[in-house]
Enzyme design. Structure first.
Site, PDB file in Angstrom:
ATOM      1  N   ASP A   1       0.829  -1.200   0.000  1.00  0.00           N
ATOM      2  CA  ASP A   1       0.000   0.000   0.000  1.00  0.00           C
ATOM      3  C   ASP A   1       0.869   1.257   0.000  1.00  0.00           C
ATOM      4  OD1 ASP A   1      -2.349   1.443   0.044  1.00  0.00           O
ATOM      5  OD2 ASP A   1      -2.619   1.293   2.207  1.00  0.00           O
TER       6      ASP A   1
ATOM      7  N   ASN B   1       1.531   3.376  -2.909  1.00  0.00           N
ATOM      8  CA  ASN B   1       2.165   3.830  -4.156  1.00  0.00           C
ATOM      9  C   ASN B   1       1.638   5.191  -4.605  1.00  0.00           C
ATOM     10  OD1 ASN B   1       3.630   1.468  -4.284  1.00  0.00           O
ATOM     11  ND2 ASN B   1       2.277   0.480  -5.769  1.00  0.00           N
TER      12      ASN B   1
ATOM     13  N   ARG C   1       0.018   7.548  -2.825  1.00  0.00           N
ATOM     14  CA  ARG C   1       0.344   8.627  -1.881  1.00  0.00           C
ATOM     15  C   ARG C   1       1.820   8.990  -1.954  1.00  0.00           C
ATOM     16  NH1 ARG C   1      -2.045   5.729   3.042  1.00  0.00           N
ATOM     17  NH2 ARG C   1      -2.308   4.102   1.483  1.00  0.00           N
ATOM     18  N   TRP C   2       2.665   8.000  -2.182  1.00  0.00           N
ATOM     19  CA  TRP C   2       4.094   8.271  -2.356  1.00  0.00           C
ATOM     20  C   TRP C   2       4.298   9.212  -3.544  1.00  0.00           C
ATOM     21  CZ3 TRP C   2       7.500   7.505  -6.386  1.00  0.00           C
ATOM     22  CH2 TRP C   2       8.868   7.540  -6.093  1.00  0.00           C
TER      23      TRP C   2
ATOM     24  N   HIS D   1       3.499   3.377  -8.818  1.00  0.00           N
ATOM     25  CA  HIS D   1       3.397   1.951  -9.129  1.00  0.00           C
ATOM     26  C   HIS D   1       4.687   1.438  -9.769  1.00  0.00           C
ATOM     27  CE1 HIS D   1      -0.722   1.953  -7.931  1.00  0.00           C
ATOM     28  NE2 HIS D   1      -1.134   2.724  -8.922  1.00  0.00           N
TER      29      HIS D   1
ATOM     30  N   ASN E   1     -10.009  -3.347  -7.450  1.00  0.00           N
ATOM     31  CA  ASN E   1      -9.152  -2.340  -8.096  1.00  0.00           C
ATOM     32  C   ASN E   1      -9.605  -1.961  -9.501  1.00  0.00           C
ATOM     33  OD1 ASN E   1      -6.010  -3.448  -6.568  1.00  0.00           O
ATOM     34  ND2 ASN E   1      -7.498  -1.915  -5.889  1.00  0.00           N
TER      35      ASN E   1
ATOM     36  N   ARG F   1      -5.982  -2.269   7.724  1.00  0.00           N
ATOM     37  CA  ARG F   1      -7.137  -3.017   7.241  1.00  0.00           C
ATOM     38  C   ARG F   1      -6.652  -4.253   6.493  1.00  0.00           C
ATOM     39  NH1 ARG F   1      -8.327   2.240   5.652  1.00  0.00           N
ATOM     40  NH2 ARG F   1      -7.590   1.795   3.540  1.00  0.00           N
TER      41      ARG F   1
ATOM     42  N   GLU G   1       0.027 -13.186  12.396  1.00  0.00           N
ATOM     43  CA  GLU G   1       0.419 -11.985  13.124  1.00  0.00           C
ATOM     44  C   GLU G   1       0.361 -10.807  12.156  1.00  0.00           C
ATOM     45  OE1 GLU G   1       1.177 -11.749  16.406  1.00  0.00           O
ATOM     46  OE2 GLU G   1       0.647 -13.883  16.578  1.00  0.00           O
TER      47      GLU G   1
END
Length: 246
Positions: free
Chosen positions: A22, A24, A26-27, A39, A70, A199, A212
């Protein structure tokens, strides 16, 4: 690598690590770049993490590459994402082979564009004799859809009379899931999600029953082998009870 990461012991490495890649978009946004650039950079992060995971002795690395949801993204972004498997394997196949990595795919791949399917199927075929880590791409994958698919398959077997309802067990359900080809390593030991979100996003719902969880604030394009080691170190600090008292 910091001192805490050096404490990692190879005697307690999770067999199956799954990652929700998760951040890509926002980066890219933070750098005033198009989402597709995020991406593109994320593709190299896949290479870095896969090589480190292989060296650490992880048996299966499952990466959430494209979900069934997606398709709702802008069409140009979806088209770009569908091109990435070809780019990835064309660029990194020598390293994949050098590290004895076997490529697998999980998801409703028949609904992918034919060029994407060909690229993935070619990678699976070219690495089928490798007996090192399995690099499993979840492509057009959704956990709920997978469970519905498995349920229909089992229901049809009951209708056909090949099994009875009493024959339906956890083992039968697992053998009907799309990850059944992973055998004893089907269930996830450690789930990692990058970029700070917490999430599951419909990812390996059955397989993550006792995994975990590790959430990292690092956005996926910045993720690397040391980031993976930090998650592995945290995994080794935890005590897994599987519902019992220890």
């Amino acid at each position: 690598m910091d001192n805490s990461t050096k404490e990692l012991t190879l005697e307690n490495i999770p067999n199956h690590v799954a990652i929700i890649m998760d951040g890509n978009g926002r980066w890219a946004k933070n750098k005033n770049l198009p989402r597709t650039k995020g991406h593109q950079e994320g593709m190299d992060a896949v290479r870095r993490v896969a090589i480190r995971a292989s060296k650490r002795g992880i048996r299966v690395l499952t990466l959430y590459a494209f979900s069934t949801e997606n398709w709702k993204r802008p069409i140009e972004e979806v088209r770009f994402l569908m091109q990435l498997p070809s780019q990835f394997f064309n660029t990194f196949m020598p390293e994949i082979q050098k590290n004895n990595i076997q490529v697998q795919v999980t998801g409703f791949t028949q609904k992918l564009p034919i060029t994407t399917r060909r690229a993935v199927n070619r990678a699976v075929k070219e690495t089928q004799d490798n007996d090192g880590m399995i690099l499993n791409f979840a492509l057009n994958y959704g956990g709920r859809a997978e469970i519905v698919f498995a349920t229909k398959k089992i229901a049809q077997a009951v209708i056909d009379g090949t099994i009875k309802t009493d024959d339906i067990t956890e083992e039968l359900i697992e053998s009907s899931l799309q990850t059944s080809m992973l055998g004893e390593y089907q269930n996830v030991d450690l789930l990692i999600r990058s970029s700070g979100e917490q999430r599951l996003s419909n990812f390996l719902l059955w397989q993550n029953a006792y995994s975990e969880f590790y959430f990292s604030v690092t956005k996926w394009p910045d993720y690397d082998g040391d980031s993976l080691d930090e998650a592995l170190l945290e995994f080794q600090k935890r005590q897994r009870r599987f519902g019992s008292v220890q």
